[in-house]
Write an enzyme that holds these catalytic residues in place. Structure first.
Site, mmCIF file in Angstrom:
data_model
loop_
_atom_site.group_PDB
_atom_site.id
_atom_site.type_symbol
_atom_site.label_atom_id
_atom_site.label_comp_id
_atom_site.label_asym_id
_atom_site.label_seq_id
_atom_site.Cartn_x
_atom_site.Cartn_y
_atom_site.Cartn_z
ATOM 1 N N LYS A 152 0.677 -1.238 -0.107
ATOM 2 C CA LYS A 152 0.091 -0.124 -0.064
ATOM 3 C C LYS A 152 1.009 1.359 -0.052
ATOM 4 O O LYS A 152 0.196 2.352 -0.159
ATOM 5 C CB LYS A 152 -0.935 -0.046 1.289
ATOM 6 C CG LYS A 152 -2.041 -1.202 1.168
ATOM 7 C CD LYS A 152 -2.612 -1.056 0.037
ATOM 8 C CE LYS A 152 -4.070 -1.598 0.010
ATOM 9 N NZ LYS A 152 -5.117 -1.009 -0.459
HETATM 10 N N1 PMP Z 1 -3.391 -7.469 1.283
HETATM 11 C C1 PMP Z 1 -3.229 -6.540 2.480
HETATM 12 C C2 PMP Z 1 -2.496 -6.944 3.600
HETATM 13 C C3 PMP Z 1 -4.050 -5.197 2.324
HETATM 14 O O1 PMP Z 1 -3.738 -4.585 3.426
HETATM 15 C C4 PMP Z 1 -4.587 -5.026 1.108
HETATM 16 C C5 PMP Z 1 -5.451 -3.539 0.772
HETATM 17 N N2 PMP Z 1 -6.378 -3.182 1.823
HETATM 18 C C6 PMP Z 1 -4.776 -5.870 0.030
HETATM 19 C C7 PMP Z 1 -3.955 -7.081 -0.068
HETATM 20 C C8 PMP Z 1 -5.541 -5.401 -1.313
HETATM 21 O O2 PMP Z 1 -5.146 -4.737 -2.065
HETATM 22 P P1 PMP Z 1 -6.150 -3.772 -2.910
HETATM 23 O O3 PMP Z 1 -6.433 -2.593 -1.951
HETATM 24 O O4 PMP Z 1 -5.300 -3.085 -4.149
HETATM 25 O O5 PMP Z 1 -7.223 -4.567 -3.530
#
Ligand code: PMP
Length: 327
Positions: free
Chosen positions: A48
């Site tokens: 992120k």
């Molecule tokens: N894995 C983790 C640990 C996350 O915190 C997130 C985002 N909330 C994601 C995967 C998913 O990514 P995205 O928001 O791009 O769908």
């Protein structure tokens, strides 16, 4: 291609992205090769950081974020940590709205980095005033703050079109057959999925979804189920985020919490990499996909965040026993 992580950076923001990739040779991948991109090596320990930087830079460029203005975000924690880094470096106060199911490690980490954290209910869905995203929107409005809103912010998707997708393509010299990811905001799916399919339309995009989330059942049966509670943090949804392009998905797997957490622990035991619970969901789905192939394929997934964020949960045997995940 090798990615050069050497040299001297002049600030922490330059260290975002360009993460290394590892072939996971000690897991049983059948006739396939499985690669994991080490997103946990970003400066705050998750994928992120990429979107935090791009969302703030874009808001500045578009004149939506004024100097010194408070940024508000609804997050499972990792977007908050990325924003805490970027906001502190650029002088913006940060207010994080986080559901109460997320680990205490994330809250301590956010507070240590100077963010203010408000916890809210995990047991309510979109439309309820205490749902984390609705609460973030109303607090931002009330305070005249900037709600950065990763769930509807195109700069989230763009971060992955500009960085994560091209890095994967280059690291594997274009030899990618499948990409496995989860959906929290949908930024990774939409950005990496769009980039990879533009390079080669036959690359398969595989969704890894926690049991209880509405997304995999929607893809597999066309029906919208009632969401149920799950323990994996950061992925799975009870609604479809505005930026999430579900049409990119070729296959979807529903993964129970127990499989996700045991697979993440297996990654640590066999490969020495300590990742978080969403990584366990992705790996579990990736291994299912690998085992269903009859020809060799190169499969890529993400090691999304660091496992140190889950020491009190998934890596704590007592907690695992209380959940009934180990004897
Ligand atoms: N894995 C983790 C640990 C996350 O915190 C997130 C985002 N909330 C994601 C995967 C998913 O990514 P995205 O928001 O791009 O769908």
């Amino acid at each position: 291609m090798t990615i050069d992580r050497g040299g001297v950076f002049s600030n922490a923001l330059q260290m975002i992205g360009n993460t290394p990739m590892i072939e996971l040779k000690r897991l049983d991948t059948g006739c396939c090769r499985l690669f994991g991109k080490l997103e946990l090596l970003n400066p705050t320990g998750s994928i992120k950081d990429r979107i935090a930087l791009n969302m703030i830079l874009t808001a500045e460029e578009e004149g939506k974020l004024k100097p010194g203005q408070t940024i508000v975000e609804a997050t499972a924690g990792n977007t908050g940590l990325g924003l805490a880094l970027v906001a502190a470096q650029k002088g913006y106060p940060l207010l994080i709205i986080m559901p109460d199911k997320m680990s205490m490690e994330k809250e301590y980490n956010l507070t240590a980095m100077g963010a203010k954290v408000i916890r809210t209910r995990s047991d309510v869905v979109k439309g309820h005033p205490e749902y984390y995203q609705d609460l973030a929107a109303s607090i931002a409005k009330e305070k005249g703050a900037f709600y950065i809103n990763q769930f509807a912010n195109p700069a989230n998707v763009e971060a992955h079109v500009k960085t994560t997708g091209p890095e994967i393509w280059q690291q594997l010299d274009g030899k990618v057959d499948a990409f496995v990811c989860g959906v929290g905001s949908g930024g990774t799916l939409s950005g990496v999925g769009r980039y990879l399919k533009a390079q080669n339309a036959s690359i398969e995009i595989v969704l890894a979804d926690p049991e209880g989330s509405i997304l995999a059942p929607l893809h597999n049966t066309g029906e919208r189920i009632e969401p149920k509670r799950w323990l994996v943090e950061g992925i799975g949804e009870d609604f479809i985020p505005d930026i999430c392009d579900l049409s990119l998905i070729d296959h979807a797997y529903t993964i129970p919490d127990k499989s996700a957490m045991l697979t993440a622990r297996e990654l640590l035991a066999k490969e020495g990499i300590m990742a978080g619970s969403s990584t366990g969901t992705l790996l579990s789905a990736a291994l299912n996909y690998c085992h269903q192939q009859t020809e060799p394929k190169n499969v890529v997934t993400l090691l999304c965040d660091t496992g140190t964020r889950y020491l009190s949960k998934m890596y704590n045997d007592e907690w695992m026993k209380q959940q009934g995940f180990i004897e």
